[in-house]
Design a protein around this motif. Structure first.
Motif, PDB file in Angstrom:
ATOM      1  N   ARG B  28      -9.672  -9.269   0.871  1.00 26.81           N
ATOM      2  CA  ARG B  28      -9.376 -10.079   2.067  1.00 26.81           C
ATOM      3  C   ARG B  28      -8.052  -9.606   2.643  1.00 26.81           C
ATOM      4  O   ARG B  28      -7.099  -9.339   1.908  1.00 26.81           O
ATOM      5  N   CYS B  29      -7.998  -9.522   3.966  1.00 28.94           N
ATOM      6  CA  CYS B  29      -6.802  -9.041   4.640  1.00 28.94           C
ATOM      7  C   CYS B  29      -5.798 -10.182   4.789  1.00 28.94           C
ATOM      8  O   CYS B  29      -6.135 -11.244   5.312  1.00 28.94           O
ATOM      9  N   ARG B  30      -4.573  -9.942   4.326  1.00 26.95           N
ATOM     10  CA  ARG B  30      -3.541 -10.988   4.457  1.00 26.95           C
ATOM     11  C   ARG B  30      -3.070 -11.113   5.896  1.00 26.95           C
ATOM     12  O   ARG B  30      -2.504 -12.135   6.281  1.00 26.95           O
ATOM     13  N   ARG B  31      -3.296 -10.083   6.711  1.00 33.97           N
ATOM     14  CA  ARG B  31      -2.818 -10.127   8.092  1.00 33.97           C
ATOM     15  C   ARG B  31      -3.800 -10.878   8.993  1.00 33.97           C
ATOM     16  O   ARG B  31      -3.424 -11.804   9.703  1.00 33.97           O
ATOM     17  N   CYS B  32      -5.097 -10.469   8.954  1.00 35.08           N
ATOM     18  CA  CYS B  32      -6.051 -11.088   9.883  1.00 35.08           C
ATOM     19  C   CYS B  32      -7.005 -12.056   9.195  1.00 35.08           C
ATOM     20  O   CYS B  32      -7.774 -12.757   9.861  1.00 35.08           O
ATOM     21  N   GLY B  33      -6.951 -12.102   7.866  1.00 36.85           N
ATOM     22  CA  GLY B  33      -7.724 -13.112   7.156  1.00 36.85           C
ATOM     23  C   GLY B  33      -9.182 -12.772   6.916  1.00 36.85           C
ATOM     24  O   GLY B  33      -9.922 -13.572   6.334  1.00 36.85           O
ATOM     25  N   SER B  42      -7.822   0.164   3.570  1.00 35.42           N
ATOM     26  CA  SER B  42      -7.170  -0.643   4.599  1.00 35.42           C
ATOM     27  C   SER B  42      -8.201  -1.593   5.200  1.00 35.42           C
ATOM     28  O   SER B  42      -9.401  -1.439   5.007  1.00 35.42           O
ATOM     29  N   CYS B  43      -7.706  -2.582   5.953  1.00 37.06           N
ATOM     30  CA  CYS B  43      -8.593  -3.533   6.615  1.00 37.06           C
ATOM     31  C   CYS B  43      -9.320  -2.827   7.760  1.00 37.06           C
ATOM     32  O   CYS B  43      -8.682  -2.251   8.640  1.00 37.06           O
ATOM     33  N   HIS B  44     -10.658  -2.860   7.751  1.00 34.49           N
ATOM     34  CA  HIS B  44     -11.392  -2.129   8.793  1.00 34.49           C
ATOM     35  C   HIS B  44     -11.347  -2.866  10.118  1.00 34.49           C
ATOM     36  O   HIS B  44     -11.717  -2.321  11.149  1.00 34.49           O
ATOM     37  N   LYS B  45     -10.839  -4.094  10.091  1.00 32.07           N
ATOM     38  CA  LYS B  45     -10.726  -4.858  11.328  1.00 32.07           C
ATOM     39  C   LYS B  45      -9.382  -4.589  12.029  1.00 32.07           C
ATOM     40  O   LYS B  45      -9.356  -4.285  13.211  1.00 32.07           O
ATOM     41  N   CYS B  46      -8.265  -4.710  11.265  1.00 27.94           N
ATOM     42  CA  CYS B  46      -6.954  -4.614  11.932  1.00 27.94           C
ATOM     43  C   CYS B  46      -6.094  -3.460  11.425  1.00 27.94           C
ATOM     44  O   CYS B  46      -5.022  -3.209  11.970  1.00 27.94           O
ATOM     45  N   GLY B  47      -6.544  -2.761  10.377  1.00 31.53           N
ATOM     46  CA  GLY B  47      -5.799  -1.592   9.904  1.00 31.53           C
ATOM     47  C   GLY B  47      -4.697  -1.900   8.911  1.00 31.53           C
ATOM     48  O   GLY B  47      -4.031  -0.992   8.429  1.00 31.53           O
ATOM     49  N   SER B  48      -4.497  -3.177   8.607  1.00 32.41           N
ATOM     50  CA  SER B  48      -3.427  -3.536   7.666  1.00 32.41           C
ATOM     51  C   SER B  48      -3.705  -2.979   6.273  1.00 32.41           C
ATOM     52  O   SER B  48      -4.853  -2.887   5.838  1.00 32.41           O
ATOM     53  N   LEU B  49      -2.616  -2.621   5.568  1.00 26.30           N
ATOM     54  CA  LEU B  49      -2.735  -2.187   4.171  1.00 26.30           C
ATOM     55  C   LEU B  49      -2.567  -3.357   3.208  1.00 26.30           C
ATOM     56  O   LEU B  49      -2.706  -3.204   2.003  1.00 26.30           O
TER      57      LEU B  49
HETATM   58 ZN   LIG Z   1      -7.025  -7.257   8.857  1.00 24.54          ZN
END
Ligand SMILES: [Zn+2]
Lengths: 397, 135
Positions: B28-33, B42-49
C-alpha cells in the motif's frame, strides 16, 4: 504537409513458412537464414541494389530464436547492411507496427530516405531455452499453472462470453473464415478448409480457448520497405500510403481493476482515423492482430466496426470473407497462415500491401482502397494488451 | 519434475514470509493510499517509493477464469492436476490477483463467485496463496 503524405510503403517480401517438419520435407532453418531470404526477396521485388540501402534506416525485430543483446548489430553484419539509423523492437506481436512507426518518423524528419522494416523468427527450430519471460509470469503466473498466453487470453474470452453472452460460434466464425482465406493463400501453412463443426470439435486447451482459437507457430521472414513518397514512386508504380496511424502503451496504467475486454486499439484507431480523415465505414478490409480469435473479436469492437458487446450480432449480419462487406485477415492471418514467432504481426501488414497493390490473387478484395491493420503485443497481468497500434493504409495513390 | 516456484527477492521477501505465516500481504502506498498487486518497487499510481506491506482480508470475487485442460510443452509438471482452475480474483482491497480456485469442481466455478484465501505449502520457503469458495 502531413506525415501521411510523405511516407509510403514501396516494397514487401514474405518467405515460404515452415514448421521444420523434416519428416515432411520441410526445411529446418535458423532466424538468420530467414532474415537473409527476406532481404533477398525484397531486393528482387524492389529492383534495388543493396548499396541503395547504404546510409538509410533499418529496423529489426526481437525473436524467440536465441539471440544476443546486440542482435541488430549481428544482423546488419550478417546481411552486409550499412545503415545510418538502426533500431530493434521488443514489442512482441506489435514489432512490425513499432518499426513502421520508427521508420515513418525517421523518414518524415528527413534523417533517412528509406527505412527497411525486416523481421524473421524460427521458433520451430529452437531447441532448449528461449528468451527469459517476464518476472510477473515467473513469480505470479507459472506457479499456479498458467500456460502462457493461451491462459491469459482465456481470461479475456471468458469475460467477453460472460459480459456480452457471446457463444462459441462467434469465435468459430473467425477461425473458419480465416482458414478459407488461407486456403487461397499459397504462402499459408494451414490450407485445408474447416467447418464450424471442426471448430467446435477441436480440443479445449485452456477452456474456453480451443485449439482452433490459437495461432500456429511457423518459421519465416518478412520485410517491408518504407520510402519517402518521391523515392517510393521511383521504386514502384503501386506505392501504398500510410494515411493514418496511432499507438498507445499500457492503457489504464493506474487502474488496478481494468476491463480486460477493451484494448488500447480504441485510442490507437481513434488517432489513425482522425489523421486519415476517415471513419470505420470507409475501410475496405481489416487485418486485426490475430494471435487468438478473442483478440479479433475485441478489435472489431475497438476499431469501431461494431459497438462493444456487439460483435456477435455484427458477425451474424456481416460477411467477413474477402468477398464480403468487411473482409477480415484476408491472408489467413496468424491463425492459419502462421505466426512467425516474434514477427507474426508482420503478416497482416504484408497482406494489406498485397491487397492494396491488387496482388492478392484468388483472395483479392475487389476495389480495395483503404485497409486497416492493427497490432497488439504483450498480454498484461490482470489487464489487456500492453502494446497497441493502428494503421490506415491506402492503395491506388 | 518440480513445479515452478517464485523467486524470493529483497522486494518480495516480506510477501513470502507473510504467506508462510498464513497472511496475504499487499503493498500500500503511504502517499496516495492505494493498494497494488503484483509487488513492485514503486507505486504504479503516483510513483512514490514509500510503500508499506499490509494484510489483505483474503476475500475476493472471481473476475474471470480458465480451466486448464491441456498442458503445454514447458509445464508437464501440471499434467496430473488436469483439469484445474486458474482465476483472476478481484480482492476486496481493489487489486486483481491470479491464483487457483480449488475445493470445487471446475464446472461449478463461475464469474462473480466469492472466494477466500488459504495457503498451501509448496517448498521450504514458499507457501502459495490459493482460494476456495467463501461459503
Ligand atoms: Zn501512490
Amino acid at each position: 504537409m502531413p506525415i501521411s503524405e510523405k511516407v509510403v510503403i514501396s516494397g514487401y517480401a514474405e518467405t515460404p513458412v515452415s514448421r521444420a517438419r523434416t519428416d515432411k520435407g520441410e526445411p529446418r532453418l535458423s532466424a538468420e537464414e530467414y532474415y537473409a531470404m527476406a532481404l533477398n526477396m525484397l531486393l528482387k521485388q524492389t529492383g534495388l541494389d543493396k548499396k541503395d540501402l547504404r546510409g538509410q534506416g533499418v529496423g529489426v525485430a526481437g525473436a524467440v530464436w536465441p539471440h544476443a543483446e546486440i542482435w541488430s548489430a549481428e544482423l546488419v553484419q550478417n546481411l552486409g547492411l550499412e545503415p545510418k539509423y538502426l533500431v530493434r523492437a521488443d514489442h512482441g506481436g506489435a514489432n512490425c507496427a513499432a518499426l513502421i512507426l520508427s521508420g515513418m518518423l525517421a523518414i518524415n524528419s528527413g534523417y533517412v530516405d528509406h527505412f527497411l522494416v525486416i523481421g524473421a523468427d524460427a521458433p520451430m527450430s529452437v531447441s532448449g531455452e528461449g528468451p527469459r519471460t517476464w518476472r510477473y509470469e515467473l513469480d505470479y503466473l507459472m506457479p499456479f499453472g498458467m500456460m502462457g498466453p493461451n491462459s491469459m487470453i482465456a481470461m479475456v474470452m471468458r469475460r467477453q462470453m460472460h459480459l456480452y453472452k457471446y457463444g462459441a460460434e462467434t469465435y468459430g466464425k473467425i477461425s473458419v473464415t480465416q482458414r478459407e482465406h488461407a486456403s487461397l493463400n499459397p504462402n499459408a501453412y494451414l490450407r485445408t478448409p474447416i467447418k464450424m463443426d471442426d471448430y467446435l470439435a477441436s480440443p479445449m486447451i485452456s477452456d474456453p480457448v480451443r485449439l482452433l482459437d490459437i495461432c500456429i507457430f511457423v518459421n519465416g521472414g518478412l520485410a517491408l520497405l518504407l520510402s519517402s513518397k518521391s523515392s517510393g514512386r521511383k521504386i514502384t508504380e503501386k506505392p501504398v500510403a500510410l494515411r493514418g496511424f496511432g499507438s498507445w502503451h499500457n492503457p489504464g496504467s493506474d487502474e488496478s481493476l481494468q476491463d480486460v475486454t477493451v484494448s488500447g486499439v480504441v485510442e490507437a484507431s481513434r488517432q489513425a482515423y482522425e489523421m486519415a480523415g476517415l471513419k470505420p465505414s470507409d475501410i475496405d478490409f481489416f487485418n486485426p492482430y490475430d494471435d487468438y480469435t478473442a483478440a479479433v473479436i475485441m478489435q472489431l469492437e475497438d476499431a469501431g466496426f461494431c459497438p462493444k458487446g456487439g460483435a456477435e450480432k455484427f458477425l451474424k449480419e456481416t460477411d467477413i470473407s474477402y468477398r464480403g462487406q468487411l473482409p477480415v485477415n484476408t491472408g489467413g492471418g496468424q491463425l492459419s497462415a502462421g505466426q512467425a514467432g516474434m514477427v507474426g504481426g508482420f503478416h497482416g501488414f504484408v497482406e494489406a500491401v498485397r491487397q492494396l497493390r491488387g496482388e492478392a490473387g484468388d483472395r483479392q478484395v475487389k476495389d480495395a482502397r483503404y485497409g486497416m491493420v492493427t497490432s497488439l503485443g504483450g498480454l498484461a497481468y490482470g489487464g489487456c494488451f500492453i502494446n497497441n497500434y493502428a494503421f490506415v493504409l491506402e492503395g491506388g495513390i | 519434475m518440480a513445479k515452478p516456484l517464485p523467486e524470493i527477492t529483497s522486494l518480495t521477501r516480506p510477501l513470502w514470509e507473510g504467506a508462510k505465516r498464513g497472511e496475504l500481504l499487499l503493498q500500500r502506498c503511504r502517499r496516495c493510499g492505494k493498494h497494488q498487486w503484483y509487488p513492485r518497487p514503486s507505486c504504479h499510481k503516483c510513483g512514490s517509493l514509500d510503500l508499506e506491506w499490509v494484510k489483505s482480508s483474503g476475500m475476493g470475487t472471481v473476475y474471470s477464469f480458465t480451466v486448464i485442460r491441456r498442458v503445454v510443452g514447458n509445464a508437464p509438471e501440471f499434467s496430473s492436476d488436469i483439469p484445474f482452475v486458474v482465476a483472476e480474483i478481484d480482492l476486496d482491497e481493489g487489486v486483481r490477483v491470479y491464483s487457483n480456485v480449488v475445493g470445487v469442481k471446475p464446472e461449478e466455478v463461475s464469474v462473480g463467485m466469492r472466494v477466500r484465501v488459504f495457503f498451501e505449502e509448496a517448498g521450504p520457503e514458499i507457501s502459495l496463496f490459493k482460494f476456495r469458495p467463501a461459503t
